[in-house]
Scaffold this motif. Structure first.
Motif, mmCIF file in Angstrom:
data_model
loop_
_atom_site.group_PDB
_atom_site.id
_atom_site.type_symbol
_atom_site.label_atom_id
_atom_site.label_comp_id
_atom_site.label_asym_id
_atom_site.label_seq_id
_atom_site.Cartn_x
_atom_site.Cartn_y
_atom_site.Cartn_z
ATOM 1 N N ARG A 90 0.814 -1.219 0.000
ATOM 2 C CA ARG A 90 0.000 0.000 0.000
ATOM 3 C C ARG A 90 0.843 1.263 0.000
ATOM 4 N NH1 ARG A 90 -5.164 0.457 2.402
ATOM 5 N NH2 ARG A 90 -4.194 1.664 4.036
ATOM 6 N N TYR B 283 -5.009 -4.297 -0.859
ATOM 7 C CA TYR B 283 -6.140 -3.387 -0.628
ATOM 8 C C TYR B 283 -7.387 -4.170 -0.221
ATOM 9 C CZ TYR B 283 -3.211 0.178 -2.654
ATOM 10 O OH TYR B 283 -2.182 1.047 -2.878
ATOM 11 N N GLU C 101 -7.333 -5.040 3.460
ATOM 12 C CA GLU C 101 -7.749 -3.967 4.358
ATOM 13 C C GLU C 101 -9.268 -3.810 4.371
ATOM 14 O OE1 GLU C 101 -5.348 -3.537 6.522
ATOM 15 O OE2 GLU C 101 -5.796 -1.403 6.552
ATOM 16 N N GLN D 66 -12.898 -0.950 -5.606
ATOM 17 C CA GLN D 66 -11.482 -1.298 -5.653
ATOM 18 C C GLN D 66 -11.157 -2.095 -6.913
ATOM 19 O OE1 GLN D 66 -9.192 -0.257 -3.144
ATOM 20 N NE2 GLN D 66 -7.945 -0.760 -4.919
ATOM 21 N N GLN E 201 -1.483 8.391 -1.969
ATOM 22 C CA GLN E 201 -1.801 8.048 -3.359
ATOM 23 C C GLN E 201 -1.126 9.020 -4.320
ATOM 24 O OE1 GLN E 201 -3.249 5.339 -3.461
ATOM 25 N NE2 GLN E 201 -4.085 5.264 -1.397
ATOM 26 N N SER F 189 0.990 7.452 5.910
ATOM 27 C CA SER F 189 -0.051 6.470 6.231
ATOM 28 C C SER F 189 -0.271 6.411 7.741
ATOM 29 C CB SER F 189 0.345 5.078 5.744
ATOM 30 O OG SER F 189 0.345 5.032 4.353
ATOM 31 N N ASN G 176 -10.573 2.869 1.990
ATOM 32 C CA ASN G 176 -9.423 2.106 1.527
ATOM 33 C C ASN G 176 -9.134 2.329 0.056
ATOM 34 O OD1 ASN G 176 -8.034 0.272 3.391
ATOM 35 N ND2 ASN G 176 -10.133 -0.181 3.947
ATOM 36 N N ALA H 244 -7.922 3.141 -3.384
ATOM 37 C CA ALA H 244 -6.600 3.546 -3.809
ATOM 38 C C ALA H 244 -6.556 3.720 -5.306
ATOM 39 C CB ALA H 244 -5.575 2.509 -3.389
#
Lengths: 227, 222
Positions: free
Chosen positions: A65, A104, A107, A154, B153, B202, B218, B220
């Motif tokens: 991440r 991801y 999480e 996602q 990000q 983070s 979450n 991304a």
């Protein structure tokens, strides 16, 4: 400043665009399925009583991440090569995307697990359900139902991120675009068409996940969740 | 032809890392300004403004950043502007970041409890006064953790600027690799460097969240 666009010159390559879009979807599909598996395992692992397993899963999630996908792709690409494994660009791309989205997903799934009330698990234990039954019916399925919107967003983002795989010349949509623009000298038109195709792909995926959600989680349908 | 990694290579990589930070700051400031406008436009009383900003967000969020970078790079050239990779990358990242920050901030503004809006209205404050004196100060508090999280990000995504020839950390790694050809070692160094930049952010974002006691998104985008 003058802008002259010539779309027909680029659009006549439509079979290549379609082939690229198909490969992008294929990449996204494999990485989504495998990433969901790995992510769920990593989420379960983070809750493990063994400090080693929990720690390893945490390191995996945080390492992925906090580094760019582009770097991860190159590391997998050259890492596998230095191990003597000669794999196709497609396989490397699927592997890298899977590792990426797995972190991801882990999480998101962890958030889902944490949202399961303790009382429900205790109730299931009281009903003498087996550990496996409890994991499946009381923890996993309700957790997935809770985080379904985040999970599917996602996976759409993963599909868009797969464009980065053009850098190791997996023949997906962006790689096709790079090739066509260097062939036709019509870069701007090419990337406009590709952008439109990606928007269509993401709308298609969103609609697909929404429909799948209606089938998988009839309860959600009654509650009325937005697309 | 392959030599060994020496101090000069490391200095070059360090310069790349500085450019990664520089480009991140540009994207954050540019994207923040445009994103703030987007957030306000998304909750505008005017239907046409709401619609236009929604279309903008949908288009950008449905397109990969890599394609947006190519569009910026070749698009500015197509309208006759000779642009450096810095301008192209900065402009593309600004448009990209604005769409995501705009949506994050819209959510934060809208999550200010309804009675606050009503009370402000009851006090006969104008729309501008309601926003600047009642809603935004509270929204900023709510928005801080997810914004810090999104900065991770941004830092990661600047790596894509390497494809339009911007020499940030990723590109400088590729250049060093071209002379040494030790890709695995070099990209491992690059990965560790990105991690060193992103992980503190983070952790900071997680700490802010815990203090506020709310879950974090979450998502991304890449």
């Amino acid at each position: 400043m003058s802008l002259q666009l010539d779309f027909p010159a680029v659009l006549e390559r439509w079979p290549s665009f379609l082939a690229g879009a198909a490969l992008t979807l294929e990449l996204a599909f494999f990485a989504t399925v495998l990433g969901a598996l790995i992510g769920t395992l990593a989420a379960v692992g983070r809750g493990s009583r063994s400090a080693l397993i929990a720690g390893a899963c945490k390191v995996y999630v945080e390492a992925i991440r906090n580094t760019p996908l582009l770097v991860q792709i190159f590391l997998v690409y050259f890492g596998l090569a230095s191990l003597g494994l000669k794999l196709s660009a497609f396989t490397v791309a699927v592997a890298a995307l899977t590792i990426n989205v797995g972190a991801y997903t882990a999480e998101i799934m962890r958030a889902g697990f944490e949202a399961i009330p303790r009382g429900q698990i205790e109730a299931a234990e009281g009903l003498a359900l087996s550990r496996l039954q409890i994991y499946w019916h009381i923890i996993l399925l309700p957790a997935i139902e809770k985080v379904y919107p985040a999970l599917t967003s996602q996976f759409v983002l993963l599909m868009l991120a797969s464009s980065v795989c053009s850098q190791i010349s997996a023949e997906e949509l962006t790689a096709v675009a790079n090739y066509i623009q260097s062939d036709t000298y019509r870069a701007f038109e090419t990337y406009i068409i590709v952008a439109v195709l990606y928007v269509i792909l993401s709308l298609v995926m969103r609609a697909g996940f929404w429909g799948l959600g209606l089938v998988l989680f009839p309860r959600r349908r009654r509650l009325g969740t937005p697309l | 032809m392959s030599g060994h990694l020496n101090v000069n290579h490391l200095i070059f990589l360090g310069q790349g890392a500085l450019w990664t930070i520089g480009l991140s700051v540009i994207a954050l400031i540019g994207g923040g300004i445009v994103g703030f406008v987007i957030a306000l436009a998304r909750i505008s009383p005017l239907k046409s403004v709401r619609f236009a900003s929604a279309v903008y967000v949908q288009l950008v969020q449905g397109t990969p950043l890599l394609v947006i970078l190519f569009l910026g790079y070749f698009g500015l050239a197509a309208i006759g502007l000779k642009v450096s990779p810095l301008v192209a990358a900065g402009a593309s990242l600004t448009l990209y970041v604005a769409a995501y920050l705009g949506e994050i901030w819209r959510g934060c503004i809208q999550s200010v409890p309804k009675p606050q809006w009503e009370a402000a209205e009851g006090l006969a404050l104008s729309r501008t006064q309601r926003m600047t004196k009642v809603i935004l100060p509270q929204a900023v508090r709510i928005a801080t953790p997810p914004t810090v999280g999104f900065m991770v990000q941004i830092v990661k995504n600047t790596s894509l600027a390497s494809v339009v020839g911007f020499v940030e950390l990723m590109r400088s790694g590729q250049i060093v690799n071209n002379s040494l050809f030790e890709p695995f070692a070099i990209y491992a160094i690059i990965a560790v460097t990105y991690f060193a930049m992103c992980y503190p952010l983070s952790l900071f974002s997680q700490r802010l969240e815990r203090r506020m006691g709310r879950g974090r998104s979450n998502l991304a985008p890449a």
